[in-house]
Design a protein around this motif. Structure first.
Motif, short mmCIF file in Angstrom:
data_model
loop_
_atom_site.label_atom_id
_atom_site.label_comp_id
_atom_site.label_asym_id
_atom_site.label_seq_id
_atom_site.Cartn_x
_atom_site.Cartn_y
_atom_site.Cartn_z
N SER A 21 4.63 51.91 52.49
CA SER A 21 5.62 51.33 51.59
C SER A 21 6.01 52.32 50.50
CB SER A 21 5.07 50.04 50.96
OG SER A 21 4.85 49.06 51.94
N THR A 22 5.02 53.05 50.01
CA THR A 22 5.30 54.08 48.99
C THR A 22 6.16 55.18 49.59
OG1 THR A 22 3.22 53.63 47.87
CG2 THR A 22 4.24 55.76 47.43
N TYR A 23 5.83 55.60 50.80
CA TYR A 23 6.61 56.63 51.48
C TYR A 23 8.05 56.16 51.69
CZ TYR A 23 8.24 59.74 55.21
OH TYR A 23 8.99 60.62 55.96
N THR A 24 8.20 54.93 52.16
CA THR A 24 9.53 54.37 52.40
C THR A 24 10.37 54.36 51.13
OG1 THR A 24 8.63 52.98 54.16
CG2 THR A 24 10.78 52.36 53.29
N ARG A 25 9.76 53.91 50.04
CA ARG A 25 10.47 53.88 48.75
C ARG A 25 10.85 55.29 48.30
NH1 ARG A 25 13.60 50.44 46.24
NH2 ARG A 25 12.12 48.74 46.66
N VAL A 55 13.23 68.55 57.75
CA VAL A 55 11.94 68.89 57.16
C VAL A 55 10.95 67.74 57.33
CG1 VAL A 55 10.73 69.36 54.98
CG2 VAL A 55 12.84 70.58 55.52
N GLU A 56 11.40 66.51 57.12
CA GLU A 56 10.53 65.34 57.30
C GLU A 56 10.09 65.21 58.75
OE1 GLU A 56 9.20 63.19 54.88
OE2 GLU A 56 9.94 64.91 53.73
N TYR A 57 11.00 65.42 59.69
CA TYR A 57 10.64 65.38 61.11
C TYR A 57 9.51 66.37 61.40
CZ TYR A 57 14.65 62.61 62.87
OH TYR A 57 15.56 61.62 63.17
N ALA A 224 14.77 55.27 56.04
CA ALA A 224 13.40 55.23 55.54
C ALA A 224 12.50 54.45 56.50
CB ALA A 224 13.36 54.61 54.16
N THR A 225 13.00 53.35 57.04
CA THR A 225 12.23 52.58 58.02
C THR A 225 12.02 53.39 59.29
OG1 THR A 225 13.18 50.53 57.11
CG2 THR A 225 12.12 50.39 59.27
N LEU A 226 13.06 54.09 59.74
CA LEU A 226 12.94 54.96 60.92
C LEU A 226 11.86 56.01 60.71
CD1 LEU A 226 15.73 56.55 63.06
CD2 LEU A 226 14.08 58.03 61.95
N LEU A 227 11.87 56.68 59.55
CA LEU A 227 10.88 57.73 59.29
C LEU A 227 9.47 57.15 59.23
CD1 LEU A 227 12.72 59.97 56.66
CD2 LEU A 227 12.27 60.50 59.06
N SER A 228 9.32 55.96 58.67
CA SER A 228 8.00 55.32 58.63
C SER A 228 7.51 55.01 60.04
CB SER A 228 8.06 54.03 57.80
OG SER A 228 8.31 54.31 56.45
N TYR A 363 10.30 44.90 54.55
CA TYR A 363 10.03 46.17 55.22
C TYR A 363 8.79 46.09 56.10
CZ TYR A 363 7.52 50.50 55.82
OH TYR A 363 6.76 51.49 56.36
N LYS A 364 7.67 45.64 55.54
CA LYS A 364 6.41 45.60 56.31
C LYS A 364 6.52 44.70 57.52
CE LYS A 364 3.46 46.35 52.26
NZ LYS A 364 2.39 45.76 51.40
N ASP A 365 7.15 43.54 57.35
CA ASP A 365 7.27 42.59 58.46
C ASP A 365 8.21 43.10 59.54
OD1 ASP A 365 5.48 40.64 57.46
OD2 ASP A 365 7.01 39.89 56.10
N LEU A 366 9.31 43.72 59.14
CA LEU A 366 10.23 44.29 60.12
C LEU A 366 9.55 45.42 60.88
CD1 LEU A 366 13.06 44.41 61.36
CD2 LEU A 366 13.73 45.95 59.50
N PHE A 367 8.80 46.24 60.17
CA PHE A 367 8.03 47.32 60.79
C PHE A 367 7.12 46.76 61.88
CE2 PHE A 367 4.40 50.07 61.23
CZ PHE A 367 4.84 51.37 60.99
#
Length: 379
Positions: A21-25, A55-57, A224-228, A363-367
């Motif tokens: 969640s911190t990463y997503t934010r 870079v994130e990838y 952000a959700t995709l990267l998580s 976010y967490k539930d969709l994940f």
């Protein structure tokens, strides 16, 4: 002792989700920052965003889907890099809040009186029109028109507009350079079978030298959700390969996804299902699935997972629609859902779609729902 380890395991899971969640934010905050300038067409906003994603990838450990993460392409676009001055009755207006210029407008410099056409529309000159709007909604144009149209925020005007001064600079770019950013986690058993997760990273960019559109819900939240999810799957490889595509130029007419479908980096026949995430930063009022009626068995599977775990309060079915990057895949026979959430702030295509008001409620539930759905697809 076994009970102790179970407690430690569940605490670890809880901590991991807190970290995600911190990463997503943090991703949302970066993508909506002034430095990336609306991830658009001026001040290198889209280019900087693509570089950040690559870079994130690499940090996450994704493999390039082709020879490298970027998939370059180009297209024409009308931009507004500089002057953006509008004054009504001698009072200068604030771009984005008091007015916007229609995206296909040419540049113009004029001072003239306004003649009412009706209660909401005014004629200035043959090359300049003014309209009063309840909401200012901006977009992207791939061509330049002949008339400049200024939209005024109706709520900000009590006096009748009688006189207008404008000084607006546009710049048409016939071959704007953009890139999709594409990565992959290779499957452990069936690497040629691929599940794809997509989200467009571009937004509207800037209107003039001082105003940009942050695009928190549209679509920093989706990226952000995709990267998580990419972080999760990189740490937990699956039997199928999992692909991740951040598309450019969605706001210009789904151009990035169309380019990918026309120039695929993996065989389209290998894609077993595609989930497109766009506008997923809320969720307290549920979510909608486009193509639900096109793929009823997959939608029933998604609902069964959700009903069992009570992730999302309501999943609304919707039919086929050409409203996001799933569309051209579906047209080529690739099964795909487009997911978006409801509730929360109503900001859309305006300067108020900001990270500080983005709730990321579900976010967490969709994940968890996406992970569960992908797991079922691989059974």
């Amino acid at each position: 002792m076994r009970f102790f380890f179970l407690i430690v395991f569940f605490l670890f899971l809880k901590y991991s989700f807190a970290q995600d969640s911190t990463y997503t934010r943090n991703v949302v905050n970066t993508l909506t920052s002034k430095e990336l300038w609306g991830r658009g067409y001026t001040k290198d906003g889209m280019k900087k965003a693509a570089e950040y994603l690559a870079v994130e990838y690499q940090k996450i450990g994704l493999l390039p889907m082709g020879n490298s993460y970027p998939q370059p392409f180009n297209f024409p676009v009308n931009t507004f890099p500089g002057k953006m001055m509008v004054a009504i009755n001698g009072q200068k207006l604030v771009p984005g809040k008091d007015f916007i210029v229609n995206n296909e407008s040419p540049g113009i410099k004029q001072t003239t009186r306004l003649t009412p056409i009706d209660s909401l529309n005014y004629q200035a000159t043959p090359s300049l029109n003014v309209s009063l709007k309840d909401k200012l909604t901006w977009s992207v144009a791939t061509e330049v028109g002949e008339v400049t149209t200024i939209q005024l925020n109706k709520k900000n005007f009590t006096a009748i507009p009688k006189k207008i001064s404008v000084d607006i600079e546009n710049k048409f770019i016939p071959n704007f350079e953009a890139a999709n950013v594409c990565g992959l986690v290779k499957g452990t058993k069936f690497p040629d079978s691929i599940l794809i997760i997509t989200a467009h990273y571009d937004h509207l960019g800037g209107m003039g030298a001082d105003t940009f559109f942050p695009g928190a819900n549209d679509n920093a939240a989706g990226v952000a959700t995709l990267l998580s999810l990419a972080k999760y799957y990189a740490a937990h490889p699956q039997p199928y390969s999992i692909g991740f595509i951040c598309f450019a130029a969605e706001e210009a007419g789904l151009l990035g996804s169309r380019y990918f479908v026309e120039n695929p980096l993996v065989p389209l026949s290998n894609i077993k299902f595609l989930l497109n995430l766009d506008l997923v930063g809320t969720g307290e009022a549920g979510m909608t699935v486009v193509n639900a009626s096109v793929y009823p068995k997959a939608f029933a599977m998604l609902n069964a997972i959700n009903n069992k775990n009570l992730y999302i309060s309501k999943i609304n079915p919707r039919g086929k629609a050409a409203n996001s990057d799933h569309y051209f895949f579906t047209e080529k026979g690739v099964p795909a859902f487009f997911i978006y959430t409801q509730g929360g702030p109503s900001a859309y295509h305006d300067v108020f779609d900001k990270p500080e008001t983005l709730p990321l409620t579900k976010y967490k539930d969709l994940f968890k729902l996406i992970v569960g759905f992908n797991q079922k697809l691989m059974e």
